[in-house]
Design an enzyme around this catalytic site. Structure first.
Site, PDB file in Angstrom:
ATOM      1  N   SER A  27      -9.163   2.775   3.543  1.00 33.45           N
ATOM      2  CA  SER A  27      -8.216   3.421   2.659  1.00 33.45           C
ATOM      3  C   SER A  27      -7.340   2.428   1.887  1.00 33.45           C
ATOM      4  O   SER A  27      -6.575   2.827   1.025  1.00 33.45           O
ATOM      5  CB  SER A  27      -7.314   4.356   3.471  1.00 33.45           C
ATOM      6  OG  SER A  27      -6.518   3.631   4.404  1.00 33.45           O
ATOM      7  N   SER A  61      -9.643   0.534   7.745  1.00 29.79           N
ATOM      8  CA  SER A  61      -9.101   0.534   6.384  1.00 29.79           C
ATOM      9  C   SER A  61      -8.632  -0.810   5.851  1.00 29.79           C
ATOM     10  O   SER A  61      -8.307  -0.915   4.670  1.00 29.79           O
ATOM     11  CB  SER A  61      -7.950   1.534   6.287  1.00 29.79           C
ATOM     12  OG  SER A  61      -8.429   2.845   6.433  1.00 29.79           O
ATOM     13  N   LYS A  75       0.844  -1.193   0.000  1.00 29.07           N
ATOM     14  CA  LYS A  75       0.000   0.000   0.000  1.00 29.07           C
ATOM     15  C   LYS A  75       0.882   1.247   0.000  1.00 29.07           C
ATOM     16  O   LYS A  75       1.901   1.296   0.683  1.00 29.07           O
ATOM     17  CB  LYS A  75      -0.908  -0.029   1.232  1.00 29.07           C
ATOM     18  CG  LYS A  75      -1.887   1.114   1.347  1.00 29.07           C
ATOM     19  CD  LYS A  75      -2.763   0.941   2.581  1.00 29.07           C
ATOM     20  CE  LYS A  75      -3.713   2.095   2.796  1.00 29.07           C
ATOM     21  NZ  LYS A  75      -4.554   1.901   4.013  1.00 29.07           N
TER      22      LYS A  75
END
Length: 497
Positions: A150, A174, A74
């Protein structure tokens, strides 16, 4: 290796093929890259590739439980030395990271072949992935919808079959939010289980943790084996449970969970309407759990959800203020380099006094006590992960009237007044109404997981969430594996080309 052959295996199975000499790491990497080339233009899940570095890694000697398996990290708190980690912000889009983060080091040691970074909202601050810098990531189950946030880019990439597991992190849901929206398994470990360093001692006062999203439970269990454990610069760490056979979460999956007492609820902590499909998902899970021998009853902790949301956002706004200030100092970026919503959050954080933030932190402990009381009577708390299926792209954008009011206060230099107007309540209802269930596990530091047991009549996944007490990852993972066996989801794939 064809894509059909590639996607038929989880990460551990792919590593086994490499170990037995059936395929090479380069063949797996070629399959992953080809899949990314085919679907990423429609999904925008991967925002940066490191193909040459990955090919060099694949050609080198590899060892570890995931040796030779392609992997994506990520683009937030998962830095790769020498490669920009933008945190979803154009202010950082070209600034190379100085060192690998701890999780990246451990992933390399586990033999993974990292070949790219995944899309995330600016500073991970939203439950959808629609940053100005990289534009919207899209859900493979319906490209008109968000994969959540996210860790939306990672979830989109895993659901689309680019990789079987990908890096994620969770400061307010997230990991669980995108897992719930994309038909994946997502475990948020407990506070202190996995290091956030060395760039950060802890994330959001310990509320944020590192992890993954995966298609199989055993991949997440094996990933926790890789990631857990102390680092010399960590402020604290949580020792592994003494219930672990050979100290391994993966080994623990060989045993079923004991009969568990599970309390479930579906009402939104914010008092907002609940989508009937979210209710149906929990009721379906409750019936399945009962059929497996667990005791299930309606129950919930005595927590004021609206107060908790305000205390979550107050701390979040303060962290946004710190991040914006640090990035501006490091890069010289003007304030206009940040998204309007980020600037508003940062202004609200700057308007919070020290005593207000300390009081907020003290209230976090009252939520922890209330959840501990609940767990004294129930092993797990079952809720929806999301209040309904994945939202259409753009639906969770800040409404025009809130943007207008916030920009006016920002231009006048009095954004702190927003905290004392009804605009803040409107903002909470707008931004968290879809995901009101996930923040409690972050503020209390408890482990939580989203399990993909339900699909709507329209074919959209809708996960359910389990929140456990401290050090319960062992039997949470055992329960997830039991549910996975009873209601397999691995072969359910979106209808992408």
């Amino acid at each position: 290796m064809t894509f059909d052959e590639y996607q038929a295996h989880d990460a551990l199975a792919l590593a086994d093929l490499v170990d037995r000499g059936v395929v090479s790491p380069r063949q797996l990497l070629d399959a992953a890259m080809a899949r990314a080339d085919a679907v990423n233009p429609a999904l925008n899940a991967v925002i940066r590739r490191q193909d040459d570095a990955a090919r060099a890694t694949a050609a080198s000697p590899l060892s570890g439980p995931f040796a030779g398996v392609p992997f994506l990290v990520k683009d937030l708190f998962q830095e790769i030395a020498g490669v920009p980690c933008s945190y979803g912000s154009r202010a950082l889009a070209s600034k190379p990271a100085e060192q690998d983060s701890d999780v990246v080091k451990r992933w390399r040691q586990a033999g993974l072949v990292i070949f790219g970074q995944t899309n995330t909202p600016e500073f991970g601050s939203k439950n959808v992935t629609e940053p100005d810098q990289w534009k919207a990531a899209r859900n493979p189950w319906d490209t008109g919808r968000t994969p959540g946030g996210s860790s939306g880019g990672s979830a989109s990439a895993v659901a689309a079959g680019i990789v079987p597991v990908a890096g994620a992190n969770d400061g307010g849901g997230s990991i669980r939010i995108p897992a719930g929206a994309c038909g994946l398994f997502g475990l948020k470990p407990a506070r202190g289980r996995v290091s956030m360093g060395p760039g950060a001692s802890e994330g959001l006062f310990g509320a944020a943790v590192q992890g993954v999203v995966s298609r199989s439970v055993r991949d997440s269990a094996a990933m926790l084996d890789v990631l857990q454990g102390p680092e010399p610069h960590a402020p604290y760490w949580m020792p592994a449970s003494d219930q672990l056979p050979q100290g391994s979460y993966l080994s623990a999956l060989k045993r079923p969970p004991r009969p568990l007492r599970i309390g479930f609820s579906t009402a939104s902590p914010l008092g907002t309407p609940v989508d009937p499909q979210a209710v149906a998902a929990v009721e379906d899970a409750a019936r399945l759990l009962s059929s497996l021998g667990h005791h299930v009853e309606q129950a919930e902790p005595a927590i004021d959800g609206m107060a908790l949301s305000k205390d979550f956002l107050q701390a979040w706004f303060c962290m946004q203020a710190v991040l914006v200030a640090e990035v501006r100092q490091q890069t010289g970026a003007p304030i206009t380099a940040f998204e309007t919503d980020t600037r508003i959050m940062a202004a609200l954080g700057r308007g919070t006094s020290g005593p207000e933030l300390v009081s907020c932190q003290m209230r976090w402990h009252t939520y922890t006590q209330a959840l501990a009381d609940f767990h004294g009577r129930h092993d797990l708390w079952l809720t929806p992960t999301l209040n309904g299926p994945a939202l259409p792209i753009g639906q969770n954008a800040t409404p025009a009237h809130l943007q207008m009011g916030s920009r006016l206060l920002l231009s006048l230099g009095v954004a702190g007044l927003l905290r004392h107007t009804s605009l803040l309540d409107d903002l909470i209802h707008q931004t968290l109404a879809w995901t009101p269930y996930t923040q409690v596990a972050n503020l209390t530091g408890r482990p939580a997981m989203s399990v993909p047991l339900y699909w709507t009549p329209q074919g959209l996944p809708l996960g359910v969430q389990f929140v456990g007490p401290l050090n319960s990852e062992v039997w949470m993972l055992q329960l997830a594996a039991q549910l996975e066996e009873a209601r397999p989801w691995f072969q359910r794939r979106p209808a992408l080309p």
